[in-house]
Scaffold this active site. Structure first.
Site, mmCIF file in Angstrom:
data_model
loop_
_atom_site.group_PDB
_atom_site.id
_atom_site.type_symbol
_atom_site.label_atom_id
_atom_site.label_comp_id
_atom_site.label_asym_id
_atom_site.label_seq_id
_atom_site.Cartn_x
_atom_site.Cartn_y
_atom_site.Cartn_z
ATOM 1 N N GLY A 259 -1.917 -5.779 7.883
ATOM 2 C CA GLY A 259 -3.241 -5.886 8.479
ATOM 3 C C GLY A 259 -4.197 -6.769 7.698
ATOM 4 O O GLY A 259 -3.939 -7.173 6.552
ATOM 5 N N HIS A 260 -5.348 -7.056 8.313
ATOM 6 C CA HIS A 260 -6.342 -7.955 7.743
ATOM 7 C C HIS A 260 -6.890 -7.427 6.422
ATOM 8 O O HIS A 260 -7.022 -6.219 6.226
ATOM 9 C CB HIS A 260 -7.493 -8.181 8.735
ATOM 10 C CG HIS A 260 -8.227 -6.934 9.108
ATOM 11 N ND1 HIS A 260 -7.779 -6.044 10.060
ATOM 12 C CD2 HIS A 260 -9.386 -6.420 8.636
ATOM 13 C CE1 HIS A 260 -8.635 -5.061 10.172
ATOM 14 N NE2 HIS A 260 -9.615 -5.249 9.315
ATOM 15 N N ASN A 261 -7.160 -8.352 5.511
ATOM 16 C CA ASN A 261 -7.743 -8.092 4.192
ATOM 17 C C ASN A 261 -6.794 -7.386 3.227
ATOM 18 O O ASN A 261 -7.175 -7.066 2.095
ATOM 19 C CB ASN A 261 -9.030 -7.259 4.267
ATOM 20 C CG ASN A 261 -10.082 -7.872 5.148
ATOM 21 O OD1 ASN A 261 -10.110 -9.084 5.346
ATOM 22 N ND2 ASN A 261 -10.956 -7.039 5.702
ATOM 23 N N SER A 279 -7.195 -3.751 4.800
ATOM 24 C CA SER A 279 -7.883 -3.551 3.519
ATOM 25 C C SER A 279 -7.155 -2.615 2.568
ATOM 26 O O SER A 279 -7.752 -2.119 1.605
ATOM 27 C CB SER A 279 -9.316 -3.044 3.740
ATOM 28 O OG SER A 279 -10.053 -3.982 4.507
#
Length: 364
Positions: A259-261, A279
């Site tokens: 996932g993002h970050n 994150s």
């Protein structure tokens, strides 16, 4: 098809070859299926029992194996046979037969910079400002987005998609249909959503009202260090503001979601169907087995092993082995599972004990 002598293979792997080391082989095979042209892979005693069913003259065995008693003419006996198989398989790999040079049906923006010896297959699109390092092979139907940089000696298999503004190191491998740099799954409601309320209350009904989801755009990219491999149909989302990052030497299996970050450290193994929410931070040398998962914003320390199907809902200290849902220390989970299997017997014992007590007290 090229052939290799047993002495050639031994020299390449830093091993000692025994027997008739001039024997030449053109491939590897399982013992029962091996012909005279094969190096038989009999790396354990149970595999070597099948040598008599094949015709191999040479084999990769284990350290100390009695090769002459098995009717072989030549042998390699490494301390760690499976590690030696890495080198042997690299020598014997015939590749994918991708087009050499720039195919006439590739579309390459004039501003793209391709290093020496780069090959690009048909129907591949390379966008503006892209930089691809020397010796890289880009298969057919690949898309590489605007201002993305890829290091030397990359191998991008058919159908892989790499989005804009990604930075990828040397010797990168993307298997077919891998997607790197798609937008993160990031949405927000005008007022606190039912999801936020459930998370805050840890289980009460959401009490949420219907609201529309507003999209948060992904302004970051993806940064991937050297010697990373991404499996078929795996997805690595770009960051919301900062880049999603993957450390050097990390290997990502098929159908994995990052996932993002997210920050993934060095030399990690993310096995098939593993999922990491946005994150999360993963340390170095972490192994996530098949179908395991991390919720968002958790930290997993170095050298953690997360067992198959485990779901990590909280931070994990370095060096711990985790299993279960929610994931707990593996030894505790195993003990709990043993206890659950004993429950039927315990219920029967309690029932018998109640009957015995009732007879003694006259309350039957």
């Amino acid at each position: 098809m090229p052939t290799y002598s047993i002495s050639d293979i031994a020299a390449a792997l830093g091993l000692e070859a025994l027997g008739d080391t001039d024997i030449r082989v053109s491939g590897v095979a399982e013992p029962a299926m091996a012909g005279e042209e094969h190096l038989a892979l009999a790396m354990k005693p149970e595999y070597a029992e099948q040598l008599s069913e094949g015709k191999a003259r040479a084999a990769l065995l284990w350290e100390g194996a009695d090769w002459e008693a098995k009717g072989l003419s030549a042998v390699l006996r490494p301390k760690r046979p499976r590690h030696s198989l890495s080198g042997v398989s690299a020598m014997m790999d015939p590749g994918q037969g991708y087009h050499e040079g720039i195919h006439a049906m590739a579309v390459i923006d004039p501003s793209a910079r391709l290093g020496e010896g780069v090959s690009v297959g048909p129907f591949t699109v390379i966008g503006a400002g892209v930089s691809i390092g020397a010796g890289s092979v880009i298969g057919p139907q690949v898309n590489i987005g605007w201002n993305t940089t890829i290091g030397a000696n990359a191998l991008i298999h058919a159908g892989a998609k790499i989005g804009a503004r990604c930075t990828i190191g040397a010797r990168f491998i993307a298997q077919p249909n891998a997607v790197i740099g798609g937008d993160g799954f990031s949405f927000v409601t005008p007022e606190p959503s039912g999801v936020e309320k459930v998370r805050e209350s840890l289980g009460k009904d959401s009490g949420g009202e219907a609201q529309a989801w507003a999209r948060i755009h992904s302004l970051g990219g993806v940064t991937i260090a050297d010697d990373v491999e991404v499996g078929a149909n795996a997805c690595i989302d770009r960051g919301t503001v900062r880049d999603t990052t993957i450390g050097a030497g990390t290997k990502i299996d098929n159908l994995v979601q990052v996932g993002h970050n997210t920050v993934v450290g060095e030399n990690c193994l993310l096995c098939g169907l593993a999922g990491i929410a946005g994150s999360a931070k993963v340390g170095n040398n972490v192994v996530m087995a098949g179908q395991s998962g991390l919720v968002d914003n958790v930290f997993v320390g170095d050298n953690v092993v997360i067992g198959a199907g485990a779901k990590v809902l909280a931070n994990v200290p370095a060096g711990r082995a985790m299993l279960g849902y929610p994931a707990i220390k593996m030894d505790q989970h195993v003990e709990s599972y043993k206890g659950m299997r004993r429950l039927p017997r315990l219920f029967r014992d309690v029932a018998e004990l109640k009957k015995a007590v009732s007879k003694l007290t006259g309350n039957e």
